[in-house]
Design a protein around this motif. Structure first.
Motif, mmCIF file in Angstrom:
data_model
loop_
_atom_site.group_PDB
_atom_site.id
_atom_site.type_symbol
_atom_site.label_atom_id
_atom_site.label_comp_id
_atom_site.label_asym_id
_atom_site.label_seq_id
_atom_site.Cartn_x
_atom_site.Cartn_y
_atom_site.Cartn_z
ATOM 1 N N CYS A 223 0.828 -1.211 0.000
ATOM 2 C CA CYS A 223 0.000 0.000 0.000
ATOM 3 C C CYS A 223 0.863 1.262 0.000
ATOM 4 C CB CYS A 223 -0.932 -0.007 1.216
ATOM 5 S SG CYS A 223 -2.240 -1.250 1.159
ATOM 6 N N ILE A 224 1.874 1.289 0.861
ATOM 7 C CA ILE A 224 2.736 2.468 0.932
ATOM 8 C C ILE A 224 3.542 2.619 -0.346
ATOM 9 C CG2 ILE A 224 4.728 3.463 2.142
ATOM 10 C CD1 ILE A 224 3.651 2.222 4.722
ATOM 11 N N HIS A 225 4.029 1.516 -0.875
ATOM 12 C CA HIS A 225 4.856 1.573 -2.088
ATOM 13 C C HIS A 225 4.062 2.139 -3.259
ATOM 14 C CE1 HIS A 225 8.503 0.524 -4.212
ATOM 15 N NE2 HIS A 225 7.811 -0.088 -5.149
ATOM 16 N N PHE A 226 2.812 1.691 -3.405
ATOM 17 C CA PHE A 226 1.983 2.173 -4.509
ATOM 18 C C PHE A 226 1.539 3.614 -4.291
ATOM 19 C CE2 PHE A 226 -2.437 2.827 -5.998
ATOM 20 C CZ PHE A 226 -2.158 2.966 -7.352
ATOM 21 N N ALA A 227 1.004 3.896 -3.105
ATOM 22 C CA ALA A 227 0.375 5.207 -2.885
ATOM 23 C C ALA A 227 1.380 6.316 -2.618
ATOM 24 C CB ALA A 227 -0.611 5.113 -1.710
ATOM 25 N N TRP A 228 2.498 5.995 -1.967
ATOM 26 C CA TRP A 228 3.453 7.047 -1.612
ATOM 27 C C TRP A 228 4.677 7.026 -2.521
ATOM 28 C CZ3 TRP A 228 8.434 7.626 0.713
ATOM 29 C CH2 TRP A 228 8.692 8.911 1.198
ATOM 30 N N SER A 229 5.358 5.876 -2.617
ATOM 31 C CA SER A 229 6.565 5.810 -3.441
ATOM 32 C C SER A 229 6.243 6.028 -4.918
ATOM 33 C CB SER A 229 7.260 4.458 -3.244
ATOM 34 O OG SER A 229 7.644 4.269 -1.898
ATOM 35 N N HIS A 230 5.188 5.388 -5.402
ATOM 36 C CA HIS A 230 4.797 5.521 -6.811
ATOM 37 C C HIS A 230 3.757 6.622 -7.032
ATOM 38 C CE1 HIS A 230 6.163 1.177 -8.060
ATOM 39 N NE2 HIS A 230 7.161 1.970 -7.714
ATOM 40 N N GLN A 231 3.322 7.259 -5.963
ATOM 41 C CA GLN A 231 2.348 8.351 -6.035
ATOM 42 C C GLN A 231 1.100 7.965 -6.835
ATOM 43 O OE1 GLN A 231 4.607 11.679 -7.574
ATOM 44 N NE2 GLN A 231 5.757 11.904 -5.693
ATOM 45 N N MET A 232 0.732 6.690 -6.760
ATOM 46 C CA MET A 232 -0.438 6.132 -7.453
ATOM 47 C C MET A 232 -0.375 6.344 -8.971
ATOM 48 S SD MET A 232 -3.667 6.457 -4.839
ATOM 49 C CE MET A 232 -3.839 8.231 -4.788
ATOM 50 N N ARG A 233 0.825 6.486 -9.514
ATOM 51 C CA ARG A 233 0.973 6.725 -10.951
ATOM 52 C C ARG A 233 1.133 5.435 -11.749
ATOM 53 N NH1 ARG A 233 2.039 11.931 -12.601
ATOM 54 N NH2 ARG A 233 2.265 13.475 -10.926
ATOM 55 N N TYR A 269 -5.820 3.179 2.994
ATOM 56 C CA TYR A 269 -7.223 3.368 2.637
ATOM 57 C C TYR A 269 -7.404 3.417 1.129
ATOM 58 C CZ TYR A 269 -11.730 5.547 1.827
ATOM 59 O OH TYR A 269 -12.996 5.818 1.352
ATOM 60 N N TRP A 270 -6.655 4.300 0.455
ATOM 61 C CA TRP A 270 -6.867 4.467 -0.986
ATOM 62 C C TRP A 270 -6.444 3.242 -1.778
ATOM 63 C CZ3 TRP A 270 -10.252 7.516 -2.773
ATOM 64 C CH2 TRP A 270 -10.567 8.691 -2.093
ATOM 65 N N THR A 271 -5.341 2.609 -1.379
ATOM 66 C CA THR A 271 -4.913 1.417 -2.103
ATOM 67 C C THR A 271 -5.901 0.277 -1.912
ATOM 68 O OG1 THR A 271 -2.606 2.072 -1.750
ATOM 69 C CG2 THR A 271 -3.002 -0.171 -2.476
ATOM 70 N N LEU A 272 -6.347 0.069 -0.678
ATOM 71 C CA LEU A 272 -7.301 -1.010 -0.417
ATOM 72 C C LEU A 272 -8.653 -0.726 -1.054
ATOM 73 C CD1 LEU A 272 -6.482 -1.798 3.325
ATOM 74 C CD2 LEU A 272 -5.808 -3.113 1.305
ATOM 75 N N ARG A 273 -9.062 0.535 -1.068
ATOM 76 C CA ARG A 273 -10.339 0.870 -1.691
ATOM 77 C C ARG A 273 -10.291 0.596 -3.193
ATOM 78 N NH1 ARG A 273 -14.238 6.135 -0.746
ATOM 79 N NH2 ARG A 273 -15.556 5.823 -2.583
ATOM 80 N N LEU A 274 -9.200 0.984 -3.845
ATOM 81 C CA LEU A 274 -9.057 0.707 -5.277
ATOM 82 C C LEU A 274 -8.981 -0.792 -5.527
ATOM 83 C CD1 LEU A 274 -6.525 3.502 -6.233
ATOM 84 C CD2 LEU A 274 -8.879 3.312 -7.069
#
Length: 320
Positions: A223-233, A269-274
């Motif tokens: 979750c952190i890697h996708f949402a923060w490190s990759h900025q959900m891009r 939250y955002w990663t799990l919701r997606l």
């Protein structure tokens, strides 16, 4: 399932990212831009698993694109066999010098949940070694013929979560990243490495012991890697797929506790919701509610549409 802004990205999610039984082919399958599908899958490192999942659609894929996808899928499978062999050699080397090693991210799931490295393609090996031994481990790999991917960046990697990546001997650009900690040490998150090691489980790699993080620490990291490190891009497809295969063994209440303790509620939250919306990952609604930002429900729904549209735009930008 919420719609991504293209039939191509939607098809990719349906075929390889959705949890549970694979959906039946949709009506749009014959109208998609198959070259775009191949490019999206390649960007997500999922082409090796997408091609076998397209058995019912292969007759409608243009021959040139089908040939490209088939070839790249074979290349992916070959690379993953070689990568697993390299992992076995690394684990043996570290074992011989009493250095415990933990598999991270894709390697951890390939060894525990997917059943093979071919089923979980990855670009490199992410391995965690305790901070007091990580430099020794790095030098051992150098002595075994591994070469730094970049020169002259020692100061940068001194403050990074991993040392300079190393390229394995023998060609094929096999890369290992030796991590001293799970998360970027100067980031906003709190996570004690001792807790990660204490909760880890043993796994055998070619007859030698290694370790994998707990399902909850793995999910937190995704979750952190996708949402923060990759900025959900980018990386949404891989992340949703990984959370889906991990979901049967996740203690969701424990994951929510970890998210709050590590200050990662928003990322989770955002990663799990997606993942729940796009991939059908069975995230309990009460867990999402406990991690949700303090905002009206309509605002959360609007933000999800914006985030999903943004991801689709990133996909299209990559193709264009």
């Amino acid at each position: 399932m919420a719609r991504l802004p293209s039939a191509e990205s939607e098809l990719l999610f349906e075929r390889v990212c959705a949890s549970g039984a694979r959906p039946a082919p949709r009506a749009h399958a014959q109208a998609v831009d198959w070259l775009a599908v191949a490019q999206l899958a390649e960007r997500e490192n999922l082409l090796g698993v997408l091609w076998p999942a397209l058995a019912s659609e292969q007759d409608v894929i243009p021959g040139e694109v089908a040939g490209l996808m088939r070839k790249q899928a074979l290349v992916s499978e070959f690379r993953m066999v070689a990568l697993e062999a390299n992992l076995g050699r690394v684990v043996r080397l570290f074992n011989d010098h009493d250095i415990p090693v933990m598999l991270m991210k894709g390697a951890a799931l390939a060894a525990t949940r997917y059943g093979s490295f071919a089923r979980r393609p990855m670009g490199d090996l992410d391995l965690l070694v305790r901070d007091g031994q990580v430099r020794q481990a790095w030098e051992l790999l150098r002595g075994a013929g591994w070469l730094p991917e970049r020169d002259g960046m020692d100061a940068f990697y001194d403050e990074h979560q991993h040392l300079c990546p190393l390229i394995g001997p023998g060609g094929g650009h096999m890369v290992v990243e030796l991590h001293r900690c799970l998360l970027y040490p100067r980031g906003p998150f709190l996570l004690a490495e001792a807790d990660v090691w204490a909760a880890a489980s043993r796994v055998d790699i070619h007859g030698r012991p290694a370790w994998v993080p707990s399902p909850e620490h793995l999910a937190l990291h995704f979750c952190i890697h996708f949402a923060w490190s990759h900025q959900m891009r980018f990386g949404l497809g891989r992340t949703v797929r990984d959370l889906g295969v991990l979901s049967p063994v996740i203690d969701w209440d424990r994951l929510a506790e970890l998210a709050r303790a590590s200050r990662a509620e928003s990322c989770c939250y955002w990663t799990l919701r997606l993942a729940a919306t796009l991939g059908g990952v069975p995230v309990p609604s009460e867990v999402l509610a406990s991690l949700a930002p303090r905002s009206p429900r309509w605002l959360g729904a609007a933000l999800q549409r914006i985030v999903t549209a943004h991801i689709g735009q990133e996909y299209r930008h990559h193709i264009d």
